[in-house]
Design a protein around this motif. Structure first.
Motif, PDB file in Angstrom:
ATOM      1  N   PHE A  59      49.417  36.854  32.234  1.00  0.00           N
ATOM      2  CA  PHE A  59      48.243  37.470  31.628  1.00  0.00           C
ATOM      3  C   PHE A  59      47.708  38.676  32.388  1.00  0.00           C
ATOM      4  O   PHE A  59      47.227  39.625  31.784  1.00  0.00           O
ATOM      5  CB  PHE A  59      47.142  36.477  31.267  1.00  0.00           C
ATOM      6  N   MET A  60      47.785  38.707  33.696  1.00  0.00           N
ATOM      7  CA  MET A  60      47.314  39.891  34.416  1.00  0.00           C
ATOM      8  C   MET A  60      48.232  41.081  34.154  1.00  0.00           C
ATOM      9  O   MET A  60      47.774  42.216  34.013  1.00  0.00           O
ATOM     10  CB  MET A  60      47.206  39.619  35.910  1.00  0.00           C
ATOM     11  N   GLY A  61      49.527  40.827  34.061  1.00  0.00           N
ATOM     12  CA  GLY A  61      50.463  41.898  33.720  1.00  0.00           C
ATOM     13  C   GLY A  61      50.194  42.468  32.337  1.00  0.00           C
ATOM     14  O   GLY A  61      50.270  43.680  32.131  1.00  0.00           O
ATOM     15  N   LEU A  62      49.861  41.606  31.395  1.00  0.00           N
ATOM     16  CA  LEU A  62      49.546  42.088  30.053  1.00  0.00           C
ATOM     17  C   LEU A  62      48.251  42.880  30.027  1.00  0.00           C
ATOM     18  O   LEU A  62      48.149  43.883  29.310  1.00  0.00           O
ATOM     19  CB  LEU A  62      49.470  40.915  29.074  1.00  0.00           C
ATOM     20  N   PHE A  63      47.249  42.458  30.782  1.00  0.00           N
ATOM     21  CA  PHE A  63      46.018  43.239  30.863  1.00  0.00           C
ATOM     22  C   PHE A  63      46.302  44.632  31.425  1.00  0.00           C
ATOM     23  O   PHE A  63      45.776  45.643  30.923  1.00  0.00           O
ATOM     24  CB  PHE A  63      44.973  42.550  31.744  1.00  0.00           C
ATOM     25  N   LEU A  64      47.120  44.713  32.455  1.00  0.00           N
ATOM     26  CA  LEU A  64      47.453  46.020  33.026  1.00  0.00           C
ATOM     27  C   LEU A  64      48.248  46.863  32.034  1.00  0.00           C
ATOM     28  O   LEU A  64      48.042  48.077  31.931  1.00  0.00           O
ATOM     29  CB  LEU A  64      48.234  45.841  34.324  1.00  0.00           C
ATOM     30  N   LEU A  65      49.147  46.238  31.287  1.00  0.00           N
ATOM     31  CA  LEU A  65      49.926  46.957  30.278  1.00  0.00           C
ATOM     32  C   LEU A  65      49.024  47.499  29.173  1.00  0.00           C
ATOM     33  O   LEU A  65      49.148  48.666  28.765  1.00  0.00           O
ATOM     34  CB  LEU A  65      50.997  46.041  29.684  1.00  0.00           C
ATOM     35  N   ILE A  66      48.089  46.691  28.706  1.00  0.00           N
ATOM     36  CA  ILE A  66      47.170  47.126  27.657  1.00  0.00           C
ATOM     37  C   ILE A  66      46.300  48.275  28.159  1.00  0.00           C
ATOM     38  O   ILE A  66      46.102  49.280  27.466  1.00  0.00           O
ATOM     39  CB  ILE A  66      46.302  45.947  27.162  1.00  0.00           C
ATOM     40  N   SER A  67      45.783  48.162  29.377  1.00  0.00           N
ATOM     41  CA  SER A  67      44.926  49.229  29.895  1.00  0.00           C
ATOM     42  C   SER A  67      45.729  50.507  30.125  1.00  0.00           C
ATOM     43  O   SER A  67      45.240  51.605  29.862  1.00  0.00           O
ATOM     44  CB  SER A  67      44.228  48.788  31.177  1.00  0.00           C
ATOM     45  N   ALA A  68      46.959  50.392  30.615  1.00  0.00           N
ATOM     46  CA  ALA A  68      47.791  51.577  30.850  1.00  0.00           C
ATOM     47  C   ALA A  68      48.163  52.268  29.540  1.00  0.00           C
ATOM     48  O   ALA A  68      48.355  53.485  29.514  1.00  0.00           O
ATOM     49  CB  ALA A  68      49.045  51.188  31.617  1.00  0.00           C
ATOM     50  N   TYR A  69      48.247  51.523  28.471  1.00  0.00           N
ATOM     51  CA  TYR A  69      48.574  52.090  27.168  1.00  0.00           C
ATOM     52  C   TYR A  69      47.511  53.104  26.732  1.00  0.00           C
ATOM     53  O   TYR A  69      47.829  54.117  26.089  1.00  0.00           O
ATOM     54  CB  TYR A  69      48.691  50.964  26.135  1.00  0.00           C
ATOM     55  N   PHE A  70      46.248  52.868  27.076  1.00  0.00           N
ATOM     56  CA  PHE A  70      45.161  53.733  26.641  1.00  0.00           C
ATOM     57  C   PHE A  70      44.840  54.871  27.611  1.00  0.00           C
ATOM     58  O   PHE A  70      44.047  55.751  27.287  1.00  0.00           O
ATOM     59  CB  PHE A  70      43.894  52.896  26.404  1.00  0.00           C
ATOM     60  N   VAL A  71      45.429  54.900  28.790  1.00  0.00           N
ATOM     61  CA  VAL A  71      45.128  55.938  29.772  1.00  0.00           C
ATOM     62  C   VAL A  71      45.527  57.337  29.294  1.00  0.00           C
ATOM     63  O   VAL A  71      44.715  58.263  29.405  1.00  0.00           O
ATOM     64  CB  VAL A  71      45.767  55.604  31.142  1.00  0.00           C
ATOM     65  N   PRO A  72      46.733  57.573  28.779  1.00  0.00           N
ATOM     66  CA  PRO A  72      47.082  58.951  28.392  1.00  0.00           C
ATOM     67  C   PRO A  72      46.148  59.551  27.338  1.00  0.00           C
ATOM     68  O   PRO A  72      45.765  60.719  27.448  1.00  0.00           O
ATOM     69  CB  PRO A  72      48.511  58.825  27.850  1.00  0.00           C
ATOM     70  N   GLY A  73      45.748  58.778  26.345  1.00  0.00           N
ATOM     71  CA  GLY A  73      44.834  59.283  25.325  1.00  0.00           C
ATOM     72  C   GLY A  73      43.477  59.622  25.905  1.00  0.00           C
ATOM     73  O   GLY A  73      42.872  60.657  25.566  1.00  0.00           O
ATOM     74  N   SER A  74      42.987  58.784  26.789  1.00  0.00           N
ATOM     75  CA  SER A  74      41.698  59.032  27.433  1.00  0.00           C
ATOM     76  C   SER A  74      41.770  60.271  28.321  1.00  0.00           C
ATOM     77  O   SER A  74      40.859  61.097  28.333  1.00  0.00           O
ATOM     78  CB  SER A  74      41.295  57.809  28.250  1.00  0.00           C
ATOM     79  N   TYR A  75      42.858  60.403  29.055  1.00  0.00           N
ATOM     80  CA  TYR A  75      43.049  61.564  29.931  1.00  0.00           C
ATOM     81  C   TYR A  75      43.119  62.848  29.115  1.00  0.00           C
ATOM     82  O   TYR A  75      42.499  63.859  29.469  1.00  0.00           O
ATOM     83  CB  TYR A  75      44.316  61.374  30.762  1.00  0.00           C
ATOM     84  N   ASP A  76      43.869  62.838  28.030  1.00  0.00           N
ATOM     85  CA  ASP A  76      43.991  64.025  27.179  1.00  0.00           C
ATOM     86  C   ASP A  76      42.657  64.391  26.533  1.00  0.00           C
ATOM     87  O   ASP A  76      42.326  65.568  26.388  1.00  0.00           O
ATOM     88  CB  ASP A  76      45.042  63.798  26.087  1.00  0.00           C
ATOM     89  N   ARG A  77      41.899  63.416  26.121  1.00  0.00           N
ATOM     90  CA  ARG A  77      40.629  63.654  25.445  1.00  0.00           C
ATOM     91  C   ARG A  77      39.555  64.158  26.405  1.00  0.00           C
ATOM     92  O   ARG A  77      38.780  65.051  26.075  1.00  0.00           O
ATOM     93  CB  ARG A  77      40.169  62.367  24.756  1.00  0.00           C
ATOM     94  N   LYS A  78      39.509  63.611  27.624  1.00  0.00           N
ATOM     95  CA  LYS A  78      38.440  63.951  28.567  1.00  0.00           C
ATOM     96  C   LYS A  78      38.778  65.096  29.506  1.00  0.00           C
ATOM     97  O   LYS A  78      37.886  65.766  30.002  1.00  0.00           O
ATOM     98  CB  LYS A  78      38.081  62.721  29.414  1.00  0.00           C
ATOM     99  N   GLY A  79      40.031  65.263  29.805  1.00  0.00           N
ATOM    100  CA  GLY A  79      40.415  66.253  30.817  1.00  0.00           C
ATOM    101  C   GLY A  79      40.374  65.614  32.205  1.00  0.00           C
ATOM    102  O   GLY A  79      39.851  64.517  32.395  1.00  0.00           O
ATOM    103  N   THR A  80      40.918  66.340  33.172  1.00  0.00           N
ATOM    104  CA  THR A  80      41.080  65.770  34.515  1.00  0.00           C
ATOM    105  C   THR A  80      39.753  65.430  35.190  1.00  0.00           C
ATOM    106  O   THR A  80      39.558  64.305  35.661  1.00  0.00           O
ATOM    107  CB  THR A  80      41.864  66.744  35.419  1.00  0.00           C
ATOM    108  N   GLY A  81      38.837  66.378  35.228  1.00  0.00           N
ATOM    109  CA  GLY A  81      37.576  66.160  35.944  1.00  0.00           C
ATOM    110  C   GLY A  81      36.745  65.043  35.361  1.00  0.00           C
ATOM    111  O   GLY A  81      36.268  64.159  36.085  1.00  0.00           O
ATOM    112  N   ARG A  82      36.546  65.071  34.058  1.00  0.00           N
ATOM    113  CA  ARG A  82      35.727  64.038  33.412  1.00  0.00           C
ATOM    114  C   ARG A  82      36.390  62.664  33.483  1.00  0.00           C
ATOM    115  O   ARG A  82      35.719  61.650  33.656  1.00  0.00           O
ATOM    116  CB  ARG A  82      35.472  64.432  31.965  1.00  0.00           C
ATOM    117  N   PHE A  83      37.729  62.656  33.364  1.00  0.00           N
ATOM    118  CA  PHE A  83      38.457  61.386  33.457  1.00  0.00           C
ATOM    119  C   PHE A  83      38.276  60.767  34.842  1.00  0.00           C
ATOM    120  O   PHE A  83      37.977  59.576  34.968  1.00  0.00           O
ATOM    121  CB  PHE A  83      39.944  61.599  33.157  1.00  0.00           C
ATOM    122  N   LEU A  84      38.455  61.573  35.894  1.00  0.00           N
ATOM    123  CA  LEU A  84      38.317  61.051  37.258  1.00  0.00           C
ATOM    124  C   LEU A  84      36.885  60.627  37.559  1.00  0.00           C
ATOM    125  O   LEU A  84      36.658  59.618  38.237  1.00  0.00           O
ATOM    126  CB  LEU A  84      38.797  62.091  38.269  1.00  0.00           C
TER     127      LEU A  84
END
Length: 98
Positions: A59-84
């Motif tokens: 279950f912890m591996g699946l939580f990390l997989l689910i969260s990693a799935y959404f990182v690229p979209g969030s990064y693209d939408r917010k940009g580097t500074g706002r994302f960090l």
């Protein structure tokens, strides 16, 4: 959505099982008060140990997989500074409070 909810329920059940089955090294365990319930305690401990071992395997591996799935979209939408900045607020504040 459903898998995240299901995993969250599994985490809750997992931690409850640690408390009531006495598996793991938790700061509080709920013990049996009557010595005649020793067999029931052994069965509960065995089933609780199996349940926790199976859950910890994935279950912890699946939580990390689910969260990693959404990182690229969030990064693209917010940009580097706002994302960090958002990551620092979401992860840094709880870490500072420990």
């Amino acid at each position: 959505m459903i898998s995240g909810f299901f995993l969250t329920i599994l985490v809750l059940l997992h931690h409850l099982m640690i408390i009531y089955a006495g598996t793991g090294n938790w700061f509080y365990t709920e013990g049996m008060q009557d010595a005649s319930k020793a067999m029931q305690s052994d069965v509960t401990e065995a089933l609780g140990g199996w349940f926790c071992a199976v859950n910890q395997a994935y279950f912890m591996g699946l939580f990390l997989l689910i969260s990693a799935y959404f990182v690229p979209g969030s990064y693209d939408r917010k940009g580097t500074g706002r994302f960090l900045k958002d990551r620092l607020i979401r992860l840094g504040i709880p870490l500072a409070l420990l």
